[in-house]
Design an enzyme around this catalytic site. Structure first.
Site, PDB file in Angstrom:
ATOM      1  N   ALA A  15       0.916  -1.481  -0.072  1.00  0.00           N
ATOM      2  CA  ALA A  15       0.443  -0.119   0.366  1.00  0.00           C
ATOM      3  C   ALA A  15       0.736   1.272  -0.038  1.00  0.00           C
ATOM      4  CB  ALA A  15      -0.647   0.070   1.557  1.00  0.00           C
ATOM      5  N   GLY A  16       2.335   1.136   0.741  1.00  0.00           N
ATOM      6  CA  GLY A  16       2.517   2.063   0.887  1.00  0.00           C
ATOM      7  C   GLY A  16       3.074   3.358  -1.039  1.00  0.00           C
ATOM      8  N   ARG A  20       9.796   7.402  -2.155  1.00  0.00           N
ATOM      9  CA  ARG A  20      11.173   8.116  -3.132  1.00  0.00           C
ATOM     10  C   ARG A  20      12.019   7.510  -4.659  1.00  0.00           C
ATOM     11  NH1 ARG A  20      16.275   6.377   0.726  1.00  0.00           N
ATOM     12  NH2 ARG A  20      14.473   4.382   1.439  1.00  0.00           N
ATOM     13  N   GLN A  80      -6.469  -0.446   2.106  1.00  0.00           N
ATOM     14  CA  GLN A  80      -5.311  -0.047   2.937  1.00  0.00           C
ATOM     15  C   GLN A  80      -6.183   1.696   2.570  1.00  0.00           C
ATOM     16  OE1 GLN A  80      -1.774   0.026   3.555  1.00  0.00           O
ATOM     17  NE2 GLN A  80      -2.131   0.519   6.569  1.00  0.00           N
ATOM     18  N   TYR A 108       6.685  -8.286   1.735  1.00  0.00           N
ATOM     19  CA  TYR A 108       6.430  -7.042   1.542  1.00  0.00           C
ATOM     20  C   TYR A 108       6.501  -7.394   0.028  1.00  0.00           C
ATOM     21  CZ  TYR A 108       7.837  -4.788   5.709  1.00  0.00           C
ATOM     22  OH  TYR A 108       8.002  -4.754   7.212  1.00  0.00           O
ATOM     23  N   GLY A 109       6.033  -5.963  -0.785  1.00  0.00           N
ATOM     24  CA  GLY A 109       5.711  -6.422  -2.690  1.00  0.00           C
ATOM     25  C   GLY A 109       6.869  -5.666  -2.315  1.00  0.00           C
ATOM     26  N   TYR A 351       7.380  -9.789 -42.283  1.00  0.00           N
ATOM     27  CA  TYR A 351       6.030 -10.389 -41.179  1.00  0.00           C
ATOM     28  C   TYR A 351       4.919 -11.153 -40.493  1.00  0.00           C
ATOM     29  CZ  TYR A 351       2.022  -8.409 -38.046  1.00  0.00           C
ATOM     30  OH  TYR A 351       1.271  -8.258 -37.441  1.00  0.00           O
ATOM     31  N   ARG A 425      -0.569  -9.702 -59.496  1.00  0.00           N
ATOM     32  CA  ARG A 425       1.259  -8.998 -60.235  1.00  0.00           C
ATOM     33  C   ARG A 425       0.396  -8.373 -61.732  1.00  0.00           C
ATOM     34  NH1 ARG A 425       5.801 -13.101 -59.758  1.00  0.00           N
ATOM     35  NH2 ARG A 425       5.413 -14.019 -61.708  1.00  0.00           N
TER      36      ARG A 425
HETATM   37  C1  UD1 Z   1       9.888  -2.156   8.389  1.00  0.00           C
HETATM   38  C2  UD1 Z   1      10.052  -3.301   9.373  1.00  0.00           C
HETATM   39  C3  UD1 Z   1      11.202  -2.691  10.493  1.00  0.00           C
HETATM   40  C4  UD1 Z   1      12.115  -3.440   9.017  1.00  0.00           C
HETATM   41  C5  UD1 Z   1      12.198  -3.306   8.022  1.00  0.00           C
HETATM   42  C6  UD1 Z   1      12.773  -4.001   6.554  1.00  0.00           C
HETATM   43  C7  UD1 Z   1       7.558  -2.455  10.949  1.00  0.00           C
HETATM   44  C8  UD1 Z   1       6.926  -1.332  11.750  1.00  0.00           C
HETATM   45  N1  UD1 Z   1       8.733  -1.421  10.540  1.00  0.00           N
HETATM   46  O1  UD1 Z   1      10.201  -0.927   7.909  1.00  0.00           O
HETATM   47  O2  UD1 Z   1      11.240  -3.610  11.574  1.00  0.00           O
HETATM   48  O3  UD1 Z   1      13.141  -3.848   9.500  1.00  0.00           O
HETATM   49  O4  UD1 Z   1      10.357  -2.575   7.242  1.00  0.00           O
HETATM   50  O5  UD1 Z   1      12.446  -3.252   5.429  1.00  0.00           O
HETATM   51  O6  UD1 Z   1       6.852  -3.079  10.312  1.00  0.00           O
HETATM   52  N2  UD1 Z   1       3.031  -0.842   3.755  1.00  0.00           N
HETATM   53  C9  UD1 Z   1       1.941  -0.550   3.722  1.00  0.00           C
HETATM   54  N3  UD1 Z   1       0.868   0.231   4.813  1.00  0.00           N
HETATM   55  C10 UD1 Z   1       1.001   0.639   5.748  1.00  0.00           C
HETATM   56  C11 UD1 Z   1       3.370   1.342   6.059  1.00  0.00           C
HETATM   57  C12 UD1 Z   1       3.174   0.437   5.228  1.00  0.00           C
HETATM   58  O7  UD1 Z   1       1.253  -1.311   3.174  1.00  0.00           O
HETATM   59  O8  UD1 Z   1       0.600   1.202   6.420  1.00  0.00           O
HETATM   60  C13 UD1 Z   1       4.407  -1.588   3.532  1.00  0.00           C
HETATM   61  C14 UD1 Z   1       4.968  -0.668   2.259  1.00  0.00           C
HETATM   62  O9  UD1 Z   1       4.143  -0.855   0.880  1.00  0.00           O
HETATM   63  C15 UD1 Z   1       6.142  -1.490   2.501  1.00  0.00           C
HETATM   64  C16 UD1 Z   1       5.623  -2.185   3.420  1.00  0.00           C
HETATM   65  O10 UD1 Z   1       5.065  -2.308   3.528  1.00  0.00           O
HETATM   66  O11 UD1 Z   1       6.472  -2.465   1.254  1.00  0.00           O
HETATM   67  C17 UD1 Z   1       6.807  -1.781   4.613  1.00  0.00           C
HETATM   68  O12 UD1 Z   1       7.162  -0.429   4.588  1.00  0.00           O
HETATM   69  P1  UD1 Z   1       8.025   0.608   5.787  1.00  0.00           P
HETATM   70  O13 UD1 Z   1       7.538   2.374   5.475  1.00  0.00           O
HETATM   71  O14 UD1 Z   1       8.949   0.807   4.673  1.00  0.00           O
HETATM   72  O15 UD1 Z   1       8.850   0.163   6.666  1.00  0.00           O
HETATM   73  P2  UD1 Z   1       9.975   0.750   7.395  1.00  0.00           P
HETATM   74  O16 UD1 Z   1      10.272   1.756   8.104  1.00  0.00           O
HETATM   75  O17 UD1 Z   1      10.796  -0.208   6.158  1.00  0.00           O
END
Ligand code: UD1
Ligand code: CA
Length: 456
Positions: A15-16, A20, A80, A108-109, A351, A425
């Site tokens: 969902a993030g 960056r 979300q 994580y995606g 082709y 032709r």
């Molecule tokens: C998270 C972990 C951290 C770990 C790190 C590894 C938590 C609180 N922290 O931190 O311990 O070392 O990953 O990379 O879990 N996402 C959502 N919805 C949200 C927040 C995040 O879908 O509300 C998804 C993001 O898209 C991403 C993943 O979850 O794919 C991780 O989120 P991110 O914000 O990058 O977590 P970190 O702060 O890196």
């Protein structure tokens, strides 16, 4: 403790925003090996044969839903709307887990390299809650795993950690496995009273401990936990993916004459003893049977090449190209949505789109299937052992019979029966001496022009 053979569900957090990346495209849809990043997590998850697979989408949810649907028809999407933390994200998947009993694994995606072996270790570990950790070369801002004699005590996020805790190098990958019912109950107890003001998934281990559950760590190589946040990291991940795909091809008995110049997709499937020349690019959906040969500089996508076929150099096979056994596709040939039976030869500059070509037919240089009328696409059908003369325009829909021929340079707009010759032709006429007279007249005109210029 659990038996370790219960059902599996996988939740992939996606969902993030990935701010960056500086992109309009949601981060998880940027591609590695020709497939959106989230597709790598889905493919790894599928090796566990989960009963349910849920992707949590937020930023660009419509695009994510569409892409996930194309990658995996069985995957569900949970929304979300606001990104309030990883714990909050998993909570959004709980309605989709209604009635599910077993172990939930959270991925994580944007972390594409978790291996099937590591996921199997998480599945099989007997603890109630299992976190995937790694020894970080540079622990940076990762969450820290605080362990004790009973396994994992708690996870502390970097922002919330004191100096002593920050000195720990065992870090949280983000991947977590827990019993579904326990996870559901504990997620309801998360608060956002922490340095980030987020609902942390990483609070689950300590909460589970408080309930007397067993909590432990499975360790993996840091390389598996690589997450992608920037374009540079995306490029780095692509390089890592390609290096491992090349190694896997070589290890399975495929010859790559210049491995570092060949680019694979996540799902490229190549049989033993296939030979792949330099600078061949595989888009998604390509399978090459054993013994086939792809010469240099070919671009292949969504196609199948049967055993013994030879392709290229400089050929382009697009989606729906089916190349039969021992067929030959030569240089500067493009094939799209066409089925070429066994032994078909298409040597040069051609082709073929929306065509069916019978066994052992020969397609002359410069042949074009005129498949598009500006509005609709039409098919060309060619029977077996037909001979299409060079520079034939096959204006579809059109059918060429078995063992039929077309004359070179023909524009074929009507069907050609079996064993007939189709000629479309202008009839040739020869004008005796005319070439010489034309040349003489042209030379004279040129000379007169020069004379005028010199005088003027
Ligand atoms: C998270 C972990 C951290 C770990 C790190 C590894 C938590 C609180 N922290 O931190 O311990 O070392 O990953 O990379 O879990 N996402 C959502 N919805 C949200 C927040 C995040 O879908 O509300 C998804 C993001 O898209 C991403 C993943 O979850 O794919 C991780 O989120 P991110 O914000 O990058 O977590 P970190 O702060 O890196
Ligand atoms: Ca992150």
């Amino acid at each position: 403790m659990r038996a370790g053979n219960d059902a599996i569900a996988v939740v992939i957090l996606a969902a993030g925003q990935g701010s960056r990346m500086l992109s309009e495209l949601p981060k998880v849809l940027h591609k590695i090996g020709g497939v959106p990043m989230v597709g790598h997590a889905i493919a790894a998850a599928r090796t566990l044969e989960p009963e349910r697979l849920i992707v949590v989408a937020g930023h660009g949810a419509d695009a994510v839903r569409k892409a996930v649907g194309a990658l995996d028809a069985e995957a569900q999407i949970a929304l979300q709307d606001q990104q309030l933390g990883t714990g909050h994200a998993v909570r959004q998947a709980m309605p989709a887990l209604e009635g599910f009993e077993g172990r939930v694994i959270v991925l994580y995606g944007d972390t594409p390299f978790i291996s099937p072996e590591t996921l199997a270790a998480l599945r099989d570990h007997p603890a109630d809650v299992v976190v995937l950790g790694f020894d970080a070369a540079d622990p940076g801002r990762y969450g820290r795993l605080v362990t004790g004699p009973r396994g994992l005590e708690r996870i502390v996020e970097y922002k919330d950690a004191d100096e002593a805790t920050r000195a720990i190098t065992l870090c949280n990958s983000g991947v977590l496995a827990a019993d579904a019912a326990m996870l559901g109950a504990l997620l309801g107890r998360l608060t956002n009273e922490n340095a980030a003001g987020e609902y942390y998934l990483t609070d689950i281990p300590a909460l589970a401990r408080g309930e007397g559950a067993s909590v432990d760590v499975v360790r993996c190589d840091e390389a598996e936990t690589l997450g992608i946040n920037t374009r540079a990291e995306l490029a780095g991940a692509e390089a890592i993916f390609q290096a491992s795909a090349r190694r896997a091809a070589l290890d399975s008995g495929v010859t790559l004459t210049a491995p570092e110049t060949v680019y694979f997709a996540l799902d490229t499937a190549i049989g033993r003893d296939a030979v792949i020349g330099p600078s061949v690019i595989f888009g998604p959906g390509v399978s090459v049977e054993s013994g086939a040969e792809i010469a240099g500089f070919c671009h292949l996508e969504g196609c199948h090449i049967a055993s013994g076929a030879t392709v290229g150099p400089f050929a382009r096979l697009r989606p729906g190209a089916e190349i039969g056994g021992d067929a030959h596709i030569g240089n500067f040939v493009e094939v799209k949505n066409s089925v070429l039976a066994e032994g078909v030869k298409v040597g040069h500059l051609t082709y073929l789109g929306d065509a069916d070509i019978g066994a052992h037919s020969n397609i002359g240089a410069g042949t074009v299937t005129c498949n598009y009328d500006g509005v609709m696409k039409h098919r060309t059908t060619i029977g077996e052992a037909a001979f299409i003369g060079s520079d034939t325009m096959l204006v579809a829909p059109v059918r060429i019979g078995a063992r039929a021929m077309t004359g070179s340079g023909s524009v074929i707009t009507q069907d050609v029966p079996d064993e007939a010759l189709g000629l479309g032709r202008a009839k040739q006429v020869n004008k005796p001496g005319l070439a010489a007279r034309i040349m003489a007249a042209l030379r004279q005109t040129k000379a007169q022009k020069h004379q005028k210029k010199d005088q003027g």
